[in-house]
Design a protein around this motif. Structure first.
Motif, PDB file in Angstrom:
ATOM      1  N   ALA A 108       0.831  -1.209   0.000  1.00 15.19           N
ATOM      2  CA  ALA A 108       0.000   0.000   0.000  1.00 15.19           C
ATOM      3  C   ALA A 108       0.863   1.256   0.000  1.00 15.19           C
ATOM      4  CB  ALA A 108      -0.928  -0.013   1.216  1.00 15.19           C
ATOM      5  N   HIS A 109       1.970   1.241   0.749  1.00 16.46           N
ATOM      6  CA  HIS A 109       2.883   2.389   0.744  1.00 16.46           C
ATOM      7  C   HIS A 109       3.470   2.617  -0.650  1.00 16.46           C
ATOM      8  CE1 HIS A 109       3.554   1.833   5.336  1.00 16.46           C
ATOM      9  NE2 HIS A 109       2.554   2.659   5.093  1.00 16.46           N
ATOM     10  N   LYS A 110       3.741   1.529  -1.372  1.00 15.69           N
ATOM     11  CA  LYS A 110       4.228   1.667  -2.738  1.00 15.69           C
ATOM     12  C   LYS A 110       3.173   2.329  -3.622  1.00 15.69           C
ATOM     13  CE  LYS A 110       6.954   0.773  -6.312  1.00 15.69           C
ATOM     14  NZ  LYS A 110       8.271   1.445  -6.498  1.00 15.69           N
ATOM     15  N   GLY A 111       1.910   1.930  -3.426  1.00 17.72           N
ATOM     16  CA  GLY A 111       0.829   2.559  -4.171  1.00 17.72           C
ATOM     17  C   GLY A 111       0.683   4.029  -3.852  1.00 17.72           C
ATOM     18  N   ILE A 112       0.895   4.389  -2.584  1.00 16.79           N
ATOM     19  CA  ILE A 112       0.838   5.805  -2.190  1.00 16.79           C
ATOM     20  C   ILE A 112       1.958   6.592  -2.853  1.00 16.79           C
ATOM     21  CG2 ILE A 112       1.162   7.373  -0.229  1.00 16.79           C
ATOM     22  CD1 ILE A 112      -0.355   5.323   1.490  1.00 16.79           C
ATOM     23  N   LYS A 113       3.166   6.005  -2.870  1.00 14.50           N
ATOM     24  CA  LYS A 113       4.310   6.696  -3.493  1.00 14.50           C
ATOM     25  C   LYS A 113       4.100   6.923  -4.984  1.00 14.50           C
ATOM     26  CE  LYS A 113       7.457   3.901  -1.641  1.00 14.50           C
ATOM     27  NZ  LYS A 113       8.796   3.306  -1.353  1.00 14.50           N
ATOM     28  N   LEU A 114       3.339   6.026  -5.610  1.00 11.52           N
ATOM     29  CA  LEU A 114       3.049   6.185  -7.041  1.00 11.52           C
ATOM     30  C   LEU A 114       1.838   7.082  -7.281  1.00 11.52           C
ATOM     31  CD1 LEU A 114       3.617   2.519  -8.264  1.00 11.52           C
ATOM     32  CD2 LEU A 114       5.069   4.508  -8.726  1.00 11.52           C
ATOM     33  N   GLY A 115       1.200   7.535  -6.199  1.00 11.23           N
ATOM     34  CA  GLY A 115       0.070   8.451  -6.329  1.00 11.23           C
ATOM     35  C   GLY A 115      -1.246   7.788  -6.670  1.00 11.23           C
ATOM     36  N   TRP A 159     -13.364  12.781   9.411  1.00  7.42           N
ATOM     37  CA  TRP A 159     -12.163  12.148   8.847  1.00  7.42           C
ATOM     38  C   TRP A 159     -11.055  13.174   8.642  1.00  7.42           C
ATOM     39  CZ3 TRP A 159     -10.282   7.414   7.987  1.00  7.42           C
ATOM     40  CH2 TRP A 159      -9.223   7.260   7.093  1.00  7.42           C
ATOM     41  N   ASP A 160     -11.403  14.329   8.056  1.00 11.22           N
ATOM     42  CA  ASP A 160     -10.388  15.371   7.812  1.00 11.22           C
ATOM     43  C   ASP A 160      -9.786  15.852   9.125  1.00 11.22           C
ATOM     44  OD1 ASP A 160     -10.793  15.188   5.105  1.00 11.22           O
ATOM     45  OD2 ASP A 160     -12.262  16.820   5.028  1.00 11.22           O
ATOM     46  N   ARG A 161     -10.642  16.046  10.139  1.00 13.94           N
ATOM     47  CA  ARG A 161     -10.129  16.487  11.445  1.00 13.94           C
ATOM     48  C   ARG A 161      -9.200  15.433  12.058  1.00 13.94           C
ATOM     49  NH1 ARG A 161     -14.860  19.343  15.076  1.00 13.94           N
ATOM     50  NH2 ARG A 161     -15.699  20.778  13.500  1.00 13.94           N
ATOM     51  N   ALA A 162      -9.613  14.177  11.963  1.00 12.51           N
ATOM     52  CA  ALA A 162      -8.814  13.109  12.555  1.00 12.51           C
ATOM     53  C   ALA A 162      -7.470  12.962  11.832  1.00 12.51           C
ATOM     54  CB  ALA A 162      -9.590  11.792  12.508  1.00 12.51           C
ATOM     55  N   VAL A 163      -7.461  13.105  10.504  1.00 17.02           N
ATOM     56  CA  VAL A 163      -6.199  13.040   9.749  1.00 17.02           C
ATOM     57  C   VAL A 163      -5.274  14.170  10.177  1.00 17.02           C
ATOM     58  CG1 VAL A 163      -5.173  13.313   7.452  1.00 17.02           C
ATOM     59  CG2 VAL A 163      -7.154  11.832   7.751  1.00 17.02           C
ATOM     60  N   PHE A 164      -5.849  15.365  10.333  1.00 22.55           N
ATOM     61  CA  PHE A 164      -5.035  16.510  10.758  1.00 22.55           C
ATOM     62  C   PHE A 164      -4.482  16.288  12.170  1.00 22.55           C
ATOM     63  CE2 PHE A 164      -4.663  20.690  12.809  1.00 22.55           C
ATOM     64  CZ  PHE A 164      -3.755  21.301  11.951  1.00 22.55           C
ATOM     65  N   ALA A 165      -5.335  15.781  13.071  1.00 24.81           N
ATOM     66  CA  ALA A 165      -4.902  15.562  14.458  1.00 24.81           C
ATOM     67  C   ALA A 165      -3.830  14.471  14.526  1.00 24.81           C
ATOM     68  CB  ALA A 165      -6.105  15.168  15.315  1.00 24.81           C
ATOM     69  N   SER A 194       2.633  17.219   0.551  1.00 29.18           N
ATOM     70  CA  SER A 194       1.523  17.185   1.516  1.00 29.18           C
ATOM     71  C   SER A 194       0.502  16.119   1.137  1.00 29.18           C
ATOM     72  CB  SER A 194       0.839  18.552   1.579  1.00 29.18           C
ATOM     73  OG  SER A 194       1.741  19.540   2.021  1.00 29.18           O
ATOM     74  N   TYR A 195       0.266  15.961  -0.182  1.00 26.56           N
ATOM     75  CA  TYR A 195      -0.687  14.955  -0.670  1.00 26.56           C
ATOM     76  C   TYR A 195      -0.226  13.550  -0.283  1.00 26.56           C
ATOM     77  CZ  TYR A 195      -3.215  12.122  -4.137  1.00 26.56           C
ATOM     78  OH  TYR A 195      -3.990  11.174  -4.759  1.00 26.56           O
ATOM     79  N   PHE A 196       1.050  13.257  -0.486  1.00 27.65           N
ATOM     80  CA  PHE A 196       1.575  11.940  -0.153  1.00 27.65           C
ATOM     81  C   PHE A 196       1.569  11.700   1.356  1.00 27.65           C
ATOM     82  CE2 PHE A 196       3.984  12.418  -4.300  1.00 27.65           C
ATOM     83  CZ  PHE A 196       3.197  11.501  -4.978  1.00 27.65           C
ATOM     84  N   LYS A 197       1.970  12.723   2.125  1.00 28.39           N
ATOM     85  CA  LYS A 197       1.992  12.572   3.585  1.00 28.39           C
ATOM     86  C   LYS A 197       0.595  12.347   4.144  1.00 28.39           C
ATOM     87  CE  LYS A 197       6.176  15.282   4.545  1.00 28.39           C
ATOM     88  NZ  LYS A 197       6.726  16.499   5.207  1.00 28.39           N
ATOM     89  N   GLU A 198      -0.388  13.068   3.577  1.00 32.74           N
ATOM     90  CA  GLU A 198      -1.769  12.907   4.034  1.00 32.74           C
ATOM     91  C   GLU A 198      -2.257  11.477   3.800  1.00 32.74           C
ATOM     92  OE1 GLU A 198      -6.252  14.684   3.159  1.00 32.74           O
ATOM     93  OE2 GLU A 198      -4.516  15.514   2.115  1.00 32.74           O
ATOM     94  N   ALA A 199      -1.864  10.882   2.663  1.00 30.62           N
ATOM     95  CA  ALA A 199      -2.283   9.512   2.363  1.00 30.62           C
ATOM     96  C   ALA A 199      -1.672   8.523   3.356  1.00 30.62           C
ATOM     97  CB  ALA A 199      -1.893   9.139   0.933  1.00 30.62           C
ATOM     98  N   VAL A 200      -0.397   8.727   3.715  1.00 33.47           N
ATOM     99  CA  VAL A 200       0.243   7.834   4.691  1.00 33.47           C
ATOM    100  C   VAL A 200      -0.445   7.952   6.045  1.00 33.47           C
ATOM    101  CG1 VAL A 200       2.374   7.357   5.943  1.00 33.47           C
ATOM    102  CG2 VAL A 200       2.475   7.846   3.515  1.00 33.47           C
ATOM    103  N   VAL A 201      -0.721   9.160   6.481  1.00 33.83           N
ATOM    104  CA  VAL A 201      -1.397   9.368   7.767  1.00 33.83           C
ATOM    105  C   VAL A 201      -2.805   8.786   7.723  1.00 33.83           C
ATOM    106  CG1 VAL A 201      -2.255  11.106   9.377  1.00 33.83           C
ATOM    107  CG2 VAL A 201      -0.022  11.414   8.307  1.00 33.83           C
ATOM    108  N   ALA A 202      -3.488   8.931   6.584  1.00 32.08           N
ATOM    109  CA  ALA A 202      -4.844   8.399   6.437  1.00 32.08           C
ATOM    110  C   ALA A 202      -4.837   6.869   6.564  1.00 32.08           C
ATOM    111  CB  ALA A 202      -5.431   8.814   5.097  1.00 32.08           C
ATOM    112  N   LEU A 203      -3.805   6.235   6.026  1.00 32.95           N
ATOM    113  CA  LEU A 203      -3.709   4.778   6.141  1.00 32.95           C
ATOM    114  C   LEU A 203      -3.530   4.369   7.604  1.00 32.95           C
ATOM    115  CD1 LEU A 203      -3.677   2.370   4.126  1.00 32.95           C
ATOM    116  CD2 LEU A 203      -1.196   2.369   4.345  1.00 32.95           C
TER     117      LEU A 203
END
Length: 564
Positions: A108-115, A159-165, A194-203
């Protein structure tokens, strides 16, 4: 030929079949690669296919549940056993689960890195299957207990609040390490990073949500384990995280950009794994839930190619029926080389023609037998043996057979005797269905006493009777010949399959020893045990053979098929 290195020989037809399946980015069915032990399934995957399946857009997750069995795994200087994994000290279910989840998370991290996997996609997939509002509120309250959250806030807002927190308390350098920002961070804009970091945190947030759901069900699962009942919903709750990852990775798959695959080797270990904590369902329920959901994902939305590799004959026929119907999986069964193929690859390079004639007659063409015999041939023991003018190549083959007899067959037959003893005790206690003790069954009358010696003598006579019936049927029985599956009710047959000496293949539906060498050792075991019987037990054995003896000659191999 002297000291020539052993080589991995290509298997063009089987490799083409597996490559064709793996080249699709999504498929409707999982594939099972199965066959007897020693025919080269793991070697084929690791040495011939896995490298190609990790080139370019291809990414393959490889999980080997036997890796934690250090005494019997090549990674720990061991070797795969000839007998079944159930005869070894099995790993815990939690370690198997961690191994699977770690592999899927890295994919999944590989998929995130590829966007191809975004925070929004993770939220949508999670929200489709789970009620997440309460869990998100609990997580937000843990981060900031003073902040009041309105009941009118939507799931996406929570969800957005929890990702930010969560991003505020995550280690930034750890996230950068997951995304390899040290290498490619300079080429990314601030928005892209920021887009990639948000996806990692969301996972990570999705994992916390599912962990919270599992925590709420912990008492129910503990009660389930105590009572011995089954529950599909509780079993599914234990496989929520790996199945969510599978769905995310499958949705992200894209031809020529991100083509993931998953190979699970020795999947039967998961089915028999030990339960060490009350927050998990038993191994068989976890195994069934995982495979059910892979099947459902493939049928409903298409799933990334999943290849299950196993030597357990449960997956050759019975698993197909247990999970629905005979074609619910794609079946690819392999038996190694035919005698003609083996001769072409082995003669002159590794063995002389005269040596090969002995090997083919005594051991057959099982690749692992051939490799082990070749290693023995290169040893100092062989050179000392050959220095004696009276010695021949047959002596080294006989020494190898003795090794198989002492280290493989005899211990496995002892375990089979223990299984039959347990059957006798269960029959006395009324735990065996009457249908399995029907009139005329050779095993219908177990001893009335629970005395261990009496049960062991009865078990040995039953096992000898069964092996004798196999000898009379030329070690080849078609268990579907009369559509009765009668041989599968025989506790001696079940015991020998369970310990791994017999294999019930799928097509043609033959029931036979895993190799010609093991077959010869079974015959030797029968002769040895009969010689050691006391006069009283010999009379019991002969009475069993004459009055109640098994006979499977009506299920013998059809003419025209080669057993090996």
């Amino acid at each position: 030929m002297v000291n020539k290195a052993w080589k991995i020989i290509p298997r063009p037809l089987l490799e083409t079949v597996l490559n064709n399946h793996a080249q699709h980015h999504r498929v409707p069915q999982p594939l099972i690669l199965h066959g007897p032990r020693g025919v080269g399934k793991t070697t084929l995957i690791l040495d011939r296919l896995l490298g190609e399946w990790n080139k370019g857009p291809h990414l393959t997750g490889y999980v080997d549940f036997a890796q934690s069995i250090k005494d019997h795994h090549p990674n720990s200087d061991g070797s795969f056993p000839w007998y079944s994994w159930s005869s070894c000290e099995l790993p815990s279910l939690s370690s198997c689960r961690t191994q699977l989840e770690s592999c899927l998370e890295s994919m999944a991290h590989k998929g995130i890195k590829l966007g191809t996997i975004s925070s929004h996609q993770i939220f949508t997939t999670l929200n489709k299957w789970h009620g997440i509002n309460t869990a998100l509120r609990r997580i937000l309250n843990q981060n900031d207990s003073k902040a009041a959250i309105s009941d009118k806030v939507s799931s996406s807002g929570l969800w957005d609040r929890a990702v930010f927190a969560l991003s505020a308390r995550c280690n930034a350098s750890e996230i950068d390490g997951v995304l390899d920002f040290q290498e490619r961070g300079k080429t990314l804009s601030i928005d892209e990073a920021s887009y990639f970091k948000e996806a990692v945190v969301a996972l990570r947030l999705a994992k916390e949500v599912i962990k919270l759901h599992q925590k709420w069900r912990a008492n129910a699962i503990a009660d389930l384990n105590k009572s011995g009942r089954s529950s599909r919903s509780l079993a599914n709750s234990c496989t929520d995280w790996p199945c969510l990852l599978l769905e995310l990775i499958s949705q992200a798959a894209e031809i020529d950009h991100f083509q993931p695959k998953l190979v699970i080797n020795n999947v039967e270990i998961l089915r028999n794994a030990m339960l060490t904590e009350d927050t998990m369902v038993c191994g068989s329920m976890y195994h069934d839930s995982l495979i059910w959901r892979i099947i459902a994902l493939g049928a409903n939305e298409r799933c990334l190619p999943v290849i299950l590799v196993t030597s357990d004959s449960y997956y050759s026929y019975q698993a197909f029926m247990d999970f629905g119907f005979p074609d619910i999986f794609i079946s690819r069964e392999t038996f190694g080389w035919t005698p003609q193929e083996a001769k072409m690859h082995m003669v002159t390079d590794f063995f002389t023609h005269s040596e090969w004639m002995v090997i083919d007659d005594v051991l057959g063409t099982n690749p692992r037998h051939l490799f082990e015999l070749y290693v023995l041939k290169q040893s100092n023991y062989y050179q000392r043996l050959m220095d004696n003018e009276a010695s021949t190549f047959e002596d080294i083959v006989d020494a190898y057979l003795a090794y198989l007899q002492v280290t493989v067959v005899n211990p496995s037959m002892d375990k089979a005797l223990m299984i039959l003893q347990k059957f006798a005790i269960d029959a006395q206690s009324g735990k065996i269905l009457e249908d399995k003790l029907r009139f005329g069954a050779p095993w219908r009358h177990p001893p009335s006493s629970k005395d261990p010696t009496t049960c062991k003598e009865w078990a040995k006579i039953q096992l000898m009777d069964f092996v004798r019936s196999l000898v009379n049927a030329d070690f080849g029985v078609n268990y579907l010949a009369d559509c009765s599956l009668e041989i599968m009710d025989d506790p001696a047959a079940v015991a020998l399959v369970e310990v791994g000496l017999l294999y019930a293949q799928r097509d043609p539906s033959f029931f036979r020893p895993i190799s010609k060498g093991i077959q010869r050792c079974l015959a030797r075991w029968l002769v040895q045990e009969r010689m050691q019987l006391s006069y009283q037990n010999l009379c019991r054995y002969l009475w069993q053979r004459v009055i109640r003896g098994r006979s499977y000659r009506h299920l013998m191999l059809q003419v025209g098929y080669d057993k090996y």
